[in-house]
Scaffold this motif. Structure first.
Motif, PDB file in Angstrom:
ATOM      1  N   ASN A  52      17.242  31.331   8.494  1.00  0.00           N
ATOM      2  CA  ASN A  52      18.058  32.296   9.230  1.00  0.00           C
ATOM      3  C   ASN A  52      17.214  33.444   9.738  1.00  0.00           C
ATOM      4  O   ASN A  52      17.274  33.836  10.892  1.00  0.00           O
ATOM      5  CB  ASN A  52      19.107  32.888   8.288  1.00  0.00           C
ATOM      6  N   TYR A  53      16.433  33.981   8.819  1.00  0.00           N
ATOM      7  CA  TYR A  53      15.596  35.128   9.154  1.00  0.00           C
ATOM      8  C   TYR A  53      14.585  34.760  10.232  1.00  0.00           C
ATOM      9  O   TYR A  53      14.392  35.479  11.194  1.00  0.00           O
ATOM     10  CB  TYR A  53      14.866  35.642   7.910  1.00  0.00           C
ATOM     11  N   LEU A  54      13.967  33.580  10.064  1.00  0.00           N
ATOM     12  CA  LEU A  54      12.950  33.180  11.035  1.00  0.00           C
ATOM     13  C   LEU A  54      13.565  33.006  12.419  1.00  0.00           C
ATOM     14  O   LEU A  54      12.974  33.401  13.425  1.00  0.00           O
ATOM     15  CB  LEU A  54      12.277  31.882  10.576  1.00  0.00           C
ATOM     16  N   LEU A  55      14.784  32.458  12.473  1.00  0.00           N
ATOM     17  CA  LEU A  55      15.431  32.274  13.772  1.00  0.00           C
ATOM     18  C   LEU A  55      15.717  33.628  14.419  1.00  0.00           C
ATOM     19  O   LEU A  55      15.436  33.839  15.598  1.00  0.00           O
ATOM     20  CB  LEU A  55      16.736  31.493  13.590  1.00  0.00           C
ATOM     21  N   ALA A  56      16.264  34.558  13.626  1.00  0.00           N
ATOM     22  CA  ALA A  56      16.584  35.881  14.167  1.00  0.00           C
ATOM     23  C   ALA A  56      15.308  36.556  14.644  1.00  0.00           C
ATOM     24  O   ALA A  56      15.257  37.147  15.725  1.00  0.00           O
ATOM     25  CB  ALA A  56      17.288  36.734  13.112  1.00  0.00           C
ATOM     26  N   SER A  57      14.247  36.435  13.847  1.00  0.00           N
ATOM     27  CA  SER A  57      12.991  37.091  14.209  1.00  0.00           C
ATOM     28  C   SER A  57      12.379  36.456  15.439  1.00  0.00           C
ATOM     29  O   SER A  57      11.740  37.124  16.243  1.00  0.00           O
ATOM     30  CB  SER A  57      11.988  37.009  13.064  1.00  0.00           C
ATOM     31  N   LEU A  58      12.601  35.160  15.601  1.00  0.00           N
ATOM     32  CA  LEU A  58      12.082  34.475  16.785  1.00  0.00           C
ATOM     33  C   LEU A  58      12.701  35.103  18.031  1.00  0.00           C
ATOM     34  O   LEU A  58      12.012  35.362  19.018  1.00  0.00           O
ATOM     35  CB  LEU A  58      12.422  32.989  16.706  1.00  0.00           C
ATOM     36  N   GLY A  59      13.996  35.393  17.970  1.00  0.00           N
ATOM     37  CA  GLY A  59      14.657  36.065  19.084  1.00  0.00           C
ATOM     38  C   GLY A  59      13.978  37.387  19.394  1.00  0.00           C
ATOM     39  O   GLY A  59      13.664  37.694  20.548  1.00  0.00           O
ATOM     40  N   PHE A  60      13.724  38.162  18.343  1.00  0.00           N
ATOM     41  CA  PHE A  60      13.086  39.458  18.558  1.00  0.00           C
ATOM     42  C   PHE A  60      11.657  39.310  19.051  1.00  0.00           C
ATOM     43  O   PHE A  60      11.187  40.099  19.857  1.00  0.00           O
ATOM     44  CB  PHE A  60      13.132  40.295  17.287  1.00  0.00           C
ATOM     45  N   PHE A  61      10.998  38.261  18.569  1.00  0.00           N
ATOM     46  CA  PHE A  61       9.632  38.036  19.009  1.00  0.00           C
ATOM     47  C   PHE A  61       9.623  37.729  20.509  1.00  0.00           C
ATOM     48  O   PHE A  61       8.799  38.269  21.258  1.00  0.00           O
ATOM     49  CB  PHE A  61       9.017  36.883  18.205  1.00  0.00           C
ATOM     50  N   CYS A  62      10.571  36.899  20.950  1.00  0.00           N
ATOM     51  CA  CYS A  62      10.657  36.590  22.386  1.00  0.00           C
ATOM     52  C   CYS A  62      10.920  37.861  23.181  1.00  0.00           C
ATOM     53  O   CYS A  62      10.319  38.089  24.228  1.00  0.00           O
ATOM     54  CB  CYS A  62      11.774  35.584  22.650  1.00  0.00           C
ATOM     55  N   LEU A  63      11.825  38.698  22.660  1.00  0.00           N
ATOM     56  CA  LEU A  63      12.141  39.951  23.346  1.00  0.00           C
ATOM     57  C   LEU A  63      10.893  40.828  23.456  1.00  0.00           C
ATOM     58  O   LEU A  63      10.612  41.414  24.504  1.00  0.00           O
ATOM     59  CB  LEU A  63      13.242  40.680  22.579  1.00  0.00           C
TER      60      LEU A  63
ATOM     61  N   TRP B 247      10.243  48.355  16.191  1.00  0.00           N
ATOM     62  CA  TRP B 247       9.938  46.933  15.976  1.00  0.00           C
ATOM     63  C   TRP B 247       9.764  46.632  14.495  1.00  0.00           C
ATOM     64  O   TRP B 247      10.066  45.524  14.035  1.00  0.00           O
ATOM     65  CB  TRP B 247       8.720  46.515  16.799  1.00  0.00           C
ATOM     66  N   GLY B 248       9.283  47.607  13.754  1.00  0.00           N
ATOM     67  CA  GLY B 248       9.176  47.416  12.306  1.00  0.00           C
ATOM     68  C   GLY B 248      10.545  47.178  11.689  1.00  0.00           C
ATOM     69  O   GLY B 248      10.733  46.285  10.867  1.00  0.00           O
ATOM     70  N   LEU B 249      11.526  47.977  12.120  1.00  0.00           N
ATOM     71  CA  LEU B 249      12.889  47.790  11.623  1.00  0.00           C
ATOM     72  C   LEU B 249      13.398  46.406  12.002  1.00  0.00           C
ATOM     73  O   LEU B 249      13.975  45.687  11.187  1.00  0.00           O
ATOM     74  CB  LEU B 249      13.802  48.872  12.201  1.00  0.00           C
ATOM     75  N   ALA B 250      13.150  46.009  13.254  1.00  0.00           N
ATOM     76  CA  ALA B 250      13.661  44.730  13.737  1.00  0.00           C
ATOM     77  C   ALA B 250      13.101  43.568  12.923  1.00  0.00           C
ATOM     78  O   ALA B 250      13.810  42.620  12.615  1.00  0.00           O
ATOM     79  CB  ALA B 250      13.318  44.552  15.216  1.00  0.00           C
ATOM     80  N   PHE B 251      11.824  43.655  12.553  1.00  0.00           N
ATOM     81  CA  PHE B 251      11.230  42.500  11.883  1.00  0.00           C
ATOM     82  C   PHE B 251      11.356  42.541  10.361  1.00  0.00           C
ATOM     83  O   PHE B 251      11.461  41.508   9.729  1.00  0.00           O
ATOM     84  CB  PHE B 251       9.759  42.344  12.285  1.00  0.00           C
ATOM     85  N   PHE B 252      11.315  43.728   9.763  1.00  0.00           N
ATOM     86  CA  PHE B 252      11.297  43.768   8.300  1.00  0.00           C
ATOM     87  C   PHE B 252      12.669  43.965   7.675  1.00  0.00           C
ATOM     88  O   PHE B 252      12.904  43.588   6.542  1.00  0.00           O
ATOM     89  CB  PHE B 252      10.370  44.875   7.795  1.00  0.00           C
TER      90      PHE B 252
END
Ligand code: HEM
Ligand code: FE2
Lengths: 94, 460
Positions: A52-63, B247-252
């Motif tokens: 779940n976390y990895l999927l959500a973070s992938l979205g943010f990474f793309c952003l 971005w720190g908040l978003a990832f961690f």
């Protein structure tokens, strides 16, 4: 504080934050892989939130990538001056 | 920094076309109404704890129900309404674009008040949903969900229409509009209809955690990044550093929910993961604090002369304290003592009142004169409000945090439970008195608003 000073601080903090957290993350991810290999209940349980976390973070990474490619971070400090300038414009007639 | 070329991003709209001032006043009125309700509920529960409940035995006044009214009215009625009011000011002015539709704004306003009112009524009639912070009755949940999605649409449109690099505030807002509906859906529907047992517990932990960190925190900091530079008339110290914070908040942040459930049957593996990423977020928090103190450095006298700035920086000091507390709380050693104790209640008040309510108060105190086109009627009532709130909160939080340690040690020593409720009573009495002071501060503010309104209409 001039620009290069702000940059140094940014980079120093970036490193202080990123190195330990990336190390911790890599370690824990390794543990997860070993855990799921022994097909135990807890391995199966653990994978749900982590994926779940990895999927959500992938979205943010793309952003993040999209923003970087679109020049959102090219002139890093400019938006803070524009913001105050807009405020002055809007309040001109008040 | 001498040669600055500021590209002209002139607005085609005037302030009046951008900002719906009327709705902001209504949001603030609703926020203060629910804050009054919530504080009265808090006072009622605190009287129950010192065994002086004036309504003992009346089902409708059952302290268990009023405790849920206290927390729900404050989160969804005060904080959400206060933030929405401030957003109606900040977003159009930052993006230079009006919201999607003013009629939609008013529809959302009405729907949201109905949601909060129905939640309170439902809880009092015994219809609460058995989920921490999701006590909203199940029949209100879909409406609340829809309301949050409409908020995202109404405010997301001006942000999407904006051209050029975004200021940090808008990054926070955009993320909050995505996170809040997702968080709400996760917390209110998944444990109710899809999973149960420990998994539901883990989802619940993530929900209460994300509600603070992905709804309240990004809106709060986003608004601070907007209002602080305007009031101190200086840009934020480093915009780059502020983006590191975002971005720190978003990832961690999203990986930490389980830190609320250490020592539970959730696999230790996940508990350790939550501890590690919580410590990562403490570092991110430090960058944000450094940025704001860097901005005001050498200009400290403004904290004395400018009341909204004083509220903002007082909130930031409390923010730093709560986060410092967090980095202890998140360790297993500390959890052994403080879990289930009043330490947590002290912590909750310090962050919800000491930080976010202080910020909302500061923004209201700045915005009311501009909305009413009139100075505050009484400076001394403003000062009373500030000091009663700040001192009341400091006493309440300090008192409860200390009490939490005593309770934890007493339980660890295997003393009977009754012993701990016995020695807690004097501490709980101090909390009730501190709560009265905070409530007195609110009354000072409301009196001041009425006085100002009256002066305004006399002059109109
Ligand atoms: C008149 C002032 C207030 C009084 C007397 C008061 C009192 C209380 C009491 C008695 C509880 C229940 C604690 C327990 O279960 O042992 C509580 C919980 C809580 N209150 Fe307040 N309160 C006040 C103001 C506020 C404000 C303004 C906020 C937020 C802005 C707030 C946020 C909370 C939260 C988040 C909890 C839940 C704590 C937890 O579950 O750990 N309170 N309060
Ligand atoms: Fe949390």
């Amino acid at each position: 504080m001039n620009r290069s000073g702000a940059w140094t601080i940014t980079i120093v903090f970036g490193v202080i934050i990123l190195i330990p957290s990336l190390l911790g993350f890599a370690m824990k991810f390794g543990e997860l892989i070993t855990l799921t290999k022994n097909v135990s209940d807890s391995g199966g349980f653990a994978i749900t939130p982590v994926v779940n976390y990895l999927l959500a973070s992938l979205g943010f990474f793309c952003l993040l990538m999209w923003a970087a490619l679109n020049g959102m971070f090219r002139d890093l400090e400019q938006p803070k001056y524009n913001m105050l300038e807009n405020e002055r414009e809007l309040d001109r007639n008040v | 920094m001498a040669t600055l070329t500021i590209p002209k991003t002139q607005s085609v709209y005037t302030h009046e076309e951008l900002v719906d001032e009327k709705i902001i006043k209504w949001y603030f009125a609703a926020a203060l109404t629910f804050l009054t309700t919530s504080m009265l509920a808090g006072l009622l529960v605190s009287l129950q704890l010192i065994r002086h409940n004036p309504f003992a035995g009346i089902e409708l006044f059952s302290p268990g129900r009023w405790r849920m009214v206290h927390t729900n009215a404050v989160a969804y009625g005060f904080l959400a309404n206060g933030f929405l009011g401030c957003l109606h000011w900040a977003i159009p002015r930052l993006t230079l674009q009006p919201v999607l539709d003013r009629r939609l704004s008013w529809f959302i306003f009405a729907a949201w008040q109905a949601v909060v009112g129905a939640t309170a009524a439902g809880i009092l009639l015994g219809e609460a949903q058995g989920l921490e912070w999701g006590e909203t009755p199940v029949w209100v949940d879909p409406v609340a969900q829809l309301g949050l999605m409409l908020v995202a649409l109404n405010f997301g449109t001006p942000i999407a229409r904006m051209k050029g690099p975004m200021y940090v505030t808008l990054w926070y807002f955009m993320a909050a509009f995505i996170w809040t509906p997702l968080t709400y859906a996760m917390g209110n529907f998944i444990p109710e209809y899809f999973v149960s047992g420990t998994s539901a517990g883990a989802v619940g932990g993530l929900f209460i955690h994300d509600l603070v960190g992905l709804f309240v925190t990004p809106l709060g900091w986003g608004l601070m990044y907007y209002f602080v530079p305007i009031l101190i008339k200086k840009p934020i110290w480093s915009h780059g550093l502020s983006l590191v914070g975002f971005w720190g908040l978003a990832f961690f942040y999203p990986l930490q929910g389980i830190h609320h459930f250490l020592y539970t049957p959730i696999p230790m593996f996940l508990q350790y993961g939550a501890v590690v990423s919580t410590i990562a977020v403490e570092l991110v928090v430090t960058t944000v604090i450094i940025n704001f103190f860097g901005s005001i450095w050498g200009n400290w006298s403004i904290v004395r002369t400018n009341l909204p700035v004083r509220y903002f920086y007082t909130g930031m000091v409390f923010y730093f304290l709560t986060c410092l507390q967090c980095s202890f709380q998140v360790t297993l050693t500390f959890q052994k003592i403080i879990h289930f104790s009043d330490w947590v209640v002290g912590h909750a008040h310090m962050v919800m009142f000491g930080v976010f309510s202080m910020w909302i108060m500061g923004m209201m105190i700045y915005l009311f004169p501009r909305l009413l086109k009139r100075e505050w009627a009484s400076q001394s009532l403003l000062e009373w409000h500030f000091w009663l709130s700040t001192v009341g909160l400091a006493v309440m939080a300090g008192d409860l945090i200390l009490l939490g340690l005593f309770q934890g040690w007493s339980w660890a020593a295997l003393e009977p439970w009754d012993a701990s409720t016995e020695f807690s009573v004097p501490f709980w009495a101090i909390r009730a008195i501190a709560g009265l002071a905070m409530f007195g501060g609110l009354i000072a503010l409301i009196t001041n608003i009425f006085k100002t309104l009256k002066a305004a209409s006399a002059n109109a």
